[in-house]
Design an enzyme around this catalytic site. Structure first.
Site, PDB file in Angstrom:
ATOM      1  N   ASP A 200     -58.618  -8.638 -39.169  1.00 44.28           N
ATOM      2  CA  ASP A 200     -59.444  -8.942 -38.003  1.00 44.28           C
ATOM      3  C   ASP A 200     -60.580  -7.941 -37.886  1.00 44.28           C
ATOM      4  OD1 ASP A 200     -58.159 -11.177 -37.117  1.00 44.28           O
ATOM      5  OD2 ASP A 200     -56.939 -10.162 -35.610  1.00 44.28           O
ATOM      6  N   LYS A 222     -64.524 -14.773 -41.430  1.00 43.84           N
ATOM      7  CA  LYS A 222     -65.408 -15.456 -42.383  1.00 43.84           C
ATOM      8  C   LYS A 222     -64.655 -16.448 -43.274  1.00 43.84           C
ATOM      9  CE  LYS A 222     -68.703 -11.636 -42.508  1.00 43.84           C
ATOM     10  NZ  LYS A 222     -69.410 -10.625 -43.332  1.00 43.84           N
TER      11      LYS A 222
END
Length: 414
Positions: A200, A222
């Site tokens: 994260d 992403k």
């Protein structure tokens, strides 16, 4: 002959003592330190001593060892595989040591290492690994080397990858509030053993830079998710890498189960038949205020603290927080993910009875080098956040404990 033997290094070996007789003479502090390891090894321990320390006596009372309350007598080492001699009687120690020599029983002596046929190493354990260190006549150095190795294995600074087939699985690791030193020992060790780390944005980024080059680090923000929701895409990535036989770590900020969606991931892994290890982390709810000098409880000031998520505004129909009830509490209120809605949260609390002059503070990027603290009152909280340009991640603390901390530290910014 003894002098010649002493010049040579000791030959290290691991004794498998399960079910085998071990005789311990003396029940003082030395025996108290050594007995737990013998018990853990499954040895059939016979203790011979007229008295014992309370801890040793408790081992006998619970049946972990057999205790004969008397002094040593010749013949006591009959049938023994190993002996520990630690009485306060030098003459008895010498006689017992000679009996061990005659019977070819490996023998440790606490009063005279040079007369012994075995030495006890400084030992430590880390996830199935036993570390044993011998430095001859310098037991303190042995202990120091042992501690350094065990700590390195535990925190991952000594890389020791598994070379045999590992069980498939994922570790959900709480990385703590931001400072890389605040991850748990187990979390750091699992990171050191990982093939894939899905991280994260709020996880301790400095730890990722320490990973070996072969480790694949994936930014969870992403991950391409196409028709999937972002969380579903993360779940799928965890499952796919685990099924490929990789050691997978899901690194989260704070604790996986405190607004970290960790249970959603654990449930997805369970449905896919993937074993999941949960490694708790230090939550920012307590650690970040503490790092800024704010105790969430304080004697005579607050006997309770409540943690809520502020990512949804109080008047939003999706909010699950009972703000009117929170306003009536006297204790500390800790708000996570509430920077954007800080003004609305403050207004709602004041509307339902929380005094407008209640002390408040916002701690941005707590426990990191860029940590700063902004103090306000409930009435000025929203304006202070705007004027100071406070950005997430930040923790909001509301309650009289903020005033206690301000008086103690005499500072409002860090």
């Amino acid at each position: 002959m003894a002098e010649h033997v002493a010049e040579h290094a000791a030959y290290p070996v691991g004794l498998r003592l399960s079910g085998r007789r071990v005789v311990v003479l003396g029940a003082g502090q030395v025996a108290q330190r050594r007995l737990p390891a013998l018990i853990a090894a499954g040895a059939d321990v016979l203790l011979i001593s007229p008295s014992a320390t309370p801890s040793v006596e408790a081992m006998a009372d619970t049946g972990e060892i057999r205790w004969e309350r008397r002094r040593y007598r010749p013949g006591d080492l009959d049938g023994a595989w190993y002996a520990l001699i630690s009485t306060d009687d030098p003459e008895a120690n010498a006689v017992a040591s000679q009996e061990a020599e005659d019977r070819r029983v490996w023998c440790v002596r606490s009063d005279d290492a040079e007369a012994a046929t075995a030495w006890t190493p400084a030992t430590g354990h880390s996830e199935g690994v036993t570390v044993a260190v011998l430095t001859g006549r310098d037991p303190r150095r042995s202990a120091a080397v042992r501690d350094a190795i065990v700590e390195g294995l535990r925190d991952g600074s000594i890389a020791a990858p598994h070379h045999r087939t590992r069980a498939q699985g994922v570790a959900l690791v709480g990385g703590g509030p931001g400072d890389p030193d605040l991850i748990t020992v187990r979390g750091r060790r699992l990171l050191a053993e990982a093939d894939v780390v899905i991280a994260d944005r709020l996880g301790p980024r400095d730890l990722l830079a320490e990973l070996p080059p072969h480790v694949e680090v994936i930014d969870a923000a992403k991950i391409p998710y196409g028709r999937f929701m972002a969380q579903e895409a993360i779940n799928n990535a965890l499952i796919e890498h685990a099924k490929a036989g990789k050691a997978v770590v899901r690194l989260k900020g704070g604790d996986p189960f405190v607004f970290g969606r960790g249970m959603e991931e654990a449930q997805a892994l369970a449905e896919a038949g993937i074993p999941c290890t949960i490694v708790p982390g230090i939550s920012s709810t307590i650690s970040v205020p503490g790092a800024a000098g704010i105790p969430v409880t304080h004697r005579g000031v607050a006997h309770e603290f409540t943690v809520v998520s502020g990512h949804v505004a109080p008047d939003d129909e999706r909010s699950l927080v009972d703000w009117p009830s929170l306003a009536k509490l006297r204790g500390t209120l800790v708000v996570l993910m509430g920077v954007e809605n800080s003004a609305a949260i403050a207004a709602k609390l004041i509307e339902h009875g929380r005094p407008a002059d209640t002390p408040a503070a916002v701690v941005q990027e707590g426990t990191t080098a860029t940590q700063r603290r902004v103090d306000a009152t409930l009435a000025t909280l929203g304006e202070a956040v705007r004027a100071e340009g406070v950005r997430p991640p930040a923790v909001i603390v509301i309650g009289d404990v903020v005033g206690v901390a301000a008086a103690a530290t005499d500072r409002t910014d860090r």
